[in-house]
Design a protein around this motif. Structure first.
Motif, PDB file in Angstrom:
ATOM      1  N   THR A  49       0.833  -1.206   0.000  1.00  0.00           N
ATOM      2  CA  THR A  49       0.000   0.000   0.000  1.00  0.00           C
ATOM      3  C   THR A  49       0.868   1.257   0.000  1.00  0.00           C
ATOM      4  OG1 THR A  49      -1.830  -1.132   1.076  1.00  0.00           O
ATOM      5  CG2 THR A  49      -1.797   1.262   1.265  1.00  0.00           C
ATOM      6  N   GLN A  91      -7.652   0.183  -0.205  1.00  0.00           N
ATOM      7  CA  GLN A  91      -7.786  -1.096   0.499  1.00  0.00           C
ATOM      8  C   GLN A  91      -9.123  -1.143   1.257  1.00  0.00           C
ATOM      9  OE1 GLN A  91      -4.122  -2.018   2.388  1.00  0.00           O
ATOM     10  NE2 GLN A  91      -4.870  -3.805   3.477  1.00  0.00           N
ATOM     11  N   ASP A 165      -5.941  -1.518  -4.899  1.00  0.00           N
ATOM     12  CA  ASP A 165      -5.430  -2.032  -3.629  1.00  0.00           C
ATOM     13  C   ASP A 165      -6.432  -3.010  -3.018  1.00  0.00           C
ATOM     14  OD1 ASP A 165      -4.019  -2.514  -1.331  1.00  0.00           O
ATOM     15  OD2 ASP A 165      -3.790  -0.408  -0.753  1.00  0.00           O
ATOM     16  N   GLU A 166      -6.156  -4.265  -3.145  1.00  0.00           N
ATOM     17  CA  GLU A 166      -6.989  -5.348  -2.616  1.00  0.00           C
ATOM     18  C   GLU A 166      -8.449  -5.251  -3.060  1.00  0.00           C
ATOM     19  OE1 GLU A 166      -6.293  -6.958   1.173  1.00  0.00           O
ATOM     20  OE2 GLU A 166      -4.328  -6.042   1.424  1.00  0.00           O
TER      21      GLU A 166
HETATM   22 MG   LIG Z   1      -1.984  -2.784   2.196  1.00  0.00          MG
END
Ligand SMILES: [Mg+2]
Ligand SMILES: Nc1ncnc2c1ncn2[C@@H]1O[C@H](COP(=O)(O)OP(=O)(O)OP(=O)(O)O)[C@@H](O)[C@H]1O
Length: 249
Positions: A49, A91, A165-166
């Motif tokens: 991240t 995220q 991000d994810e």
């Molecule tokens: Mg992360």
């Protein structure tokens, strides 16, 4: 991987970043060309991240450079970087929860376009199967649809590179499958096709989705290559077994 030089790519060169003594990134270098899906994996806390934050201008690096094609974008403000062509998702989902699906996408489109906003919004809703949810407040959508909406909103800025991000975090298996086809669709989309850098802990998804994978461990690059190469890399196996007792798919 494309043979010809990419039209537009993001180059991360020797990026280091620390937080009060903790070295989150140490001299990480990585190039993401247009039209390619890069995976970015690594155990918790390995700096994934942080790298996205540096690329997207959320955090300045301590040293190193980030280039978008021939423009040095290191430490430019994040809105400037967004307008230059790098979009991202987070995220933890960051939608405007009280605004409708349509208004969320509109917010993305307005970043870069003045005219024909309605048409662009309608087009994105259609492409991402969001039309039926257009008037629904984003906060009351099923989780899987929220993730999809985030991607549609990010693409509203017509990015050259999209950082995810994810995107599959918190999704069940069928939602994850849906998302996989959404992301694969973006790669080949004539209108919105772009390079992507995707972080996810779902290694099965990453291995199926990505052309190339970059692996971080404790802020350092430990491997880079095709899914096959990375899966068999001793340092990757050790990092994953050591941290998470997680078998590689
Ligand atoms: Mg992360
Ligand atoms: N703003 C911050 N302030 C202080 N420390 C931070 C900050 N952001 C990240 N860190 C630390 O830097 C390291 C890398 O964090 P980062 O969030 O980049 O990891 P990650 O690979 O994304 O992990 P995860 O898979 O859990 O999301 C961690 O030790 C984290 O605690």
């Amino acid at each position: 991987m494309a043979d010809s030089p990419a039209l537009s790519d993001v180059r991360v060169i020797n990026i280091s970043k620390s937080f009060s003594g903790l070295q989150a990134l140490s001299k990480v270098s990585l190039t993401v060309p247009t039209g390619i899906i890069w995976g970015l994996i690594g155990p918790n806390g390995s700096g994934k991240t942080t790298l996205l934050n540096v690329i997207s201008g959320v955090l300045p690096p301590d040293s190193g450079e980030v280039w978008l094609s021939d423009t040095n974008i290191t430490a430019l403000a994040s809105d400037r970087i967004a307008r230059l062509g790098i979009a991202r998702t987070f995220q933890t989902i960051r939608l405007f929860k009280r605004l409708t699906v349509s208004e969320n996408v509109e917010a993305g489109v307005m970043t870069v376009e003045r005219g024909a906003i309605d048409h662009r919004v309608a087009d994105l809703l259609e492409r991402f199967g969001l039309t039926e949810w257009a008037s629904t407040p984003a906060g009351s959508l099923p989780y899987g649809i929220q993730r999809r909406l985030e991607i549609a909103r990010a693409l509203g800025t017509r990015p050259k590179i999209l950082l995810l991000d994810e995107p599959a975090a918190g999704l069940n298996e069928s939602e994850s499958e849906d998302l996989l086809s959404v992301i694969q669709g973006v790669r080949s989309d004539k209108e919105y096709g772009c390079g992507m850098l995707v972080i996810d802990h779902d290694l099965r998804l990453i291995m199926r989705l990505c052309d190339q994978i970059h692996v971080l461990n404790e802020g350092r690059t430990i491997a880079e290559g095709t899914p096959q190469e990375v899966r068999n890399h001793p340092a990757v196996i050790e990092a994953y077994l050591g941290h998470q007792n997680q078998a590689l798919p």
